[in-house]
Design a protein around this motif. Structure first.
Motif, PDB file in Angstrom:
ATOM      1  N   ARG A 163     119.002  56.891  58.742  1.00  0.00           N
ATOM      2  CA  ARG A 163     117.667  57.378  59.082  1.00  0.00           C
ATOM      3  C   ARG A 163     116.894  57.778  57.825  1.00  0.00           C
ATOM      4  O   ARG A 163     115.711  57.488  57.682  1.00  0.00           O
ATOM      5  CB  ARG A 163     117.778  58.559  60.043  1.00  0.00           C
ATOM      6  CG  ARG A 163     116.480  58.914  60.740  1.00  0.00           C
ATOM      7  CD  ARG A 163     116.685  60.048  61.729  1.00  0.00           C
ATOM      8  NE  ARG A 163     117.464  59.625  62.884  1.00  0.00           N
ATOM      9  CZ  ARG A 163     118.672  60.069  63.188  1.00  0.00           C
ATOM     10  NH1 ARG A 163     119.267  60.963  62.396  1.00  0.00           N
ATOM     11  NH2 ARG A 163     119.307  59.644  64.253  1.00  0.00           N
ATOM     12  N   GLY A 164     117.608  58.437  56.894  1.00  0.00           N
ATOM     13  CA  GLY A 164     116.964  58.846  55.651  1.00  0.00           C
ATOM     14  C   GLY A 164     116.572  57.672  54.775  1.00  0.00           C
ATOM     15  O   GLY A 164     115.466  57.629  54.219  1.00  0.00           O
ATOM     16  N   LEU A 191     103.145  63.416  57.811  1.00  0.00           N
ATOM     17  CA  LEU A 191     104.116  64.350  58.391  1.00  0.00           C
ATOM     18  C   LEU A 191     105.539  63.895  58.102  1.00  0.00           C
ATOM     19  O   LEU A 191     106.400  64.712  57.749  1.00  0.00           O
ATOM     20  CB  LEU A 191     103.895  64.471  59.901  1.00  0.00           C
ATOM     21  CG  LEU A 191     104.817  65.446  60.631  1.00  0.00           C
ATOM     22  CD1 LEU A 191     104.682  66.861  60.080  1.00  0.00           C
ATOM     23  CD2 LEU A 191     104.527  65.444  62.131  1.00  0.00           C
ATOM     24  N   LEU A 192     105.799  62.598  58.231  1.00  0.00           N
ATOM     25  CA  LEU A 192     107.135  62.068  57.935  1.00  0.00           C
ATOM     26  C   LEU A 192     107.495  62.319  56.483  1.00  0.00           C
ATOM     27  O   LEU A 192     108.635  62.681  56.157  1.00  0.00           O
ATOM     28  CB  LEU A 192     107.183  60.571  58.250  1.00  0.00           C
ATOM     29  CG  LEU A 192     108.511  59.870  57.952  1.00  0.00           C
ATOM     30  CD1 LEU A 192     109.641  60.459  58.787  1.00  0.00           C
ATOM     31  CD2 LEU A 192     108.395  58.362  58.197  1.00  0.00           C
ATOM     32  N   LYS A 193     106.545  62.134  55.591  1.00  0.00           N
ATOM     33  CA  LYS A 193     106.772  62.375  54.170  1.00  0.00           C
ATOM     34  C   LYS A 193     107.133  63.827  53.915  1.00  0.00           C
ATOM     35  O   LYS A 193     108.029  64.145  53.116  1.00  0.00           O
ATOM     36  CB  LYS A 193     105.521  61.995  53.382  1.00  0.00           C
ATOM     37  CG  LYS A 193     105.696  62.002  51.879  1.00  0.00           C
ATOM     38  CD  LYS A 193     104.431  61.497  51.184  1.00  0.00           C
ATOM     39  CE  LYS A 193     104.608  61.477  49.674  1.00  0.00           C
ATOM     40  NZ  LYS A 193     103.375  60.974  48.997  1.00  0.00           N
ATOM     41  N   SER A 194     106.461  64.740  54.618  1.00  0.00           N
ATOM     42  CA  SER A 194     106.752  66.160  54.468  1.00  0.00           C
ATOM     43  C   SER A 194     108.126  66.507  55.026  1.00  0.00           C
ATOM     44  O   SER A 194     108.856  67.316  54.447  1.00  0.00           O
ATOM     45  CB  SER A 194     105.677  66.986  55.175  1.00  0.00           C
ATOM     46  OG  SER A 194     105.951  68.359  55.067  1.00  0.00           O
ATOM     47  N   ASP A 196     110.710  64.525  55.181  1.00  0.00           N
ATOM     48  CA  ASP A 196     111.704  64.013  54.230  1.00  0.00           C
ATOM     49  C   ASP A 196     111.835  64.924  53.012  1.00  0.00           C
ATOM     50  O   ASP A 196     112.912  65.056  52.430  1.00  0.00           O
ATOM     51  CB  ASP A 196     111.309  62.605  53.776  1.00  0.00           C
ATOM     52  CG  ASP A 196     111.766  61.536  54.746  1.00  0.00           C
ATOM     53  OD1 ASP A 196     112.324  61.902  55.799  1.00  0.00           O
ATOM     54  OD2 ASP A 196     111.573  60.343  54.464  1.00  0.00           O
ATOM     55  N   LYS A 197     110.719  65.560  52.644  1.00  0.00           N
ATOM     56  CA  LYS A 197     110.742  66.453  51.477  1.00  0.00           C
ATOM     57  C   LYS A 197     111.424  67.776  51.796  1.00  0.00           C
ATOM     58  O   LYS A 197     111.991  68.427  50.925  1.00  0.00           O
ATOM     59  CB  LYS A 197     109.300  66.695  51.013  1.00  0.00           C
ATOM     60  CG  LYS A 197     109.182  67.481  49.721  1.00  0.00           C
ATOM     61  CD  LYS A 197     107.760  67.441  49.192  1.00  0.00           C
ATOM     62  CE  LYS A 197     106.802  68.162  50.108  1.00  0.00           C
ATOM     63  NZ  LYS A 197     105.431  68.230  49.549  1.00  0.00           N
TER      64      LYS A 197
END
Length: 297
Positions: A163-164, A191-194, A196-197
């Motif tokens: 998933r990552g 939002l997905l980027k956040s 992951d961070k």
């Protein structure tokens, strides 16, 4: 504050003179001096006018927010009633289905009691579309291609790894063509980027603050009309947001309420939404990438 103190002191002096004439042994000069100092101390403890006015102004803000959302909450309660009737349930039967007593359910449906996040999860478990009931938004069509493909990897640790990696690959491809996506999809990409961070990946509200560049919890708690303490509990997953908070969150940031209730893997859902918005060519690249991962995982 000096004038009221002066007038009050004069009145106290006249009262003392009268009582001194009536009962001189009890009301001596020392007694009067003690009462004067004590009264001055009480007057000095009063909050300054600026503090009173600022607290009053803050109260007015929250009153306006409450009035603004009264109609929104009433509309939600009405939809709750409509959902129940569409299921051909009376209040008693619906109460049993969602694990409440009949009076508890009735109070929530008519708006006398706040519908909590736990209540909303019970509604979801009973088959109710939470997003439609809360904010009148239909569920976004989703083919769940990515999440279904990731499920084939078996062990949870493997699925989380895949998933990552898939998320990083999709974000890389999207960033190069960000102008080709709709505003809604761009919102999901950010939002997905956040997520992951964020190392924990378990706080939707932390990611909302990150996406919107909000560093102070007080800012968003004020926007929601709740205390910072309550907001902090919600952000750290110690408490689920209630119906009113979820309605405000949707109005402010545009993400559907179900994303805040831990009903599903938000990260996986975002991957599915973004994948459906990609071109067919890019979708084929992603699917080939996932298939090739099976050789290494």
């Amino acid at each position: 504050a000096f004038l009221p103190l002066l007038l009050s002191s004069l009145l106290l002096l006249l009262l003392h003179c009268f009582l001194f004439c009536a009962v001189p042994r009890i009301f001596s000069f020392q007694t009067f001096f003690f009462f004067f100092i004590f009264f001055f101390f009480l007057m000095d403890r009063r909050p300054p006018r600026s503090t009173l006015s600022s607290s009053s102004a803050a109260s007015d803000v929250y009153k306006r927010q409450a009035m603004e959302y009264t109609d929104r909450y009433k509309a939600f309660c009405k939809r709750m009633s409509i959902y129940r009737k569409l299921m051909d349930y009376d209040q008693a039967k619906m109460a049993v289905r969602v694990g409440m007593t009949t009076p508890e359910y009735s109070n929530r449906e008519v708006g006398r009691s706040m519908v909590s996040g736990i209540d909303l999860r019970k509604f979801s478990d009973s088959g109710v579309d939470i997003d439609k009931m809360l904010v009148d938004v239909d569920e976004k069509p989703c083919r769940h291609v990515i999440s279904s493909k990731i499920e084939t990897f078996g062990e949870e640790s493997k699925k989380e790894y895949v998933r990552g990696v898939v998320s990083e690959h999709i974000l890389y491809m999207c960033e190069k063509k960000i102008a080709d996506f709709s505003d809604e999809t761009v919102k999901y990409i950010r939002l997905l980027k956040s997520i992951d961070k964020d190392s924990t990946k378990d706080s939707m509200l932390k990611c909302i603050r990150d996406v919107n560049g909000i560093t102070d919890q007080q800012v968003i708690s004020d926007n929601l009309g709740i205390s910072r303490f309550k907001y902090s509990k919600i952000e750290n997953n110690k408490e689920l947001p209630d119906a009113m908070v979820l309605i405000r969150l949707y109005d402010l940031y545009g993400y559907v309420p179900s994303m805040y209730l831990n009903l599903y893997d938000v990260r996986g859902r975002l991957l599915d939404y973004i994948f459906d918005s990609m071109s067919q060519k890019d979708q084929e690249i992603i699917m080939n990438f996932i298939n090739n991962l099976k050789e290494f995982v």
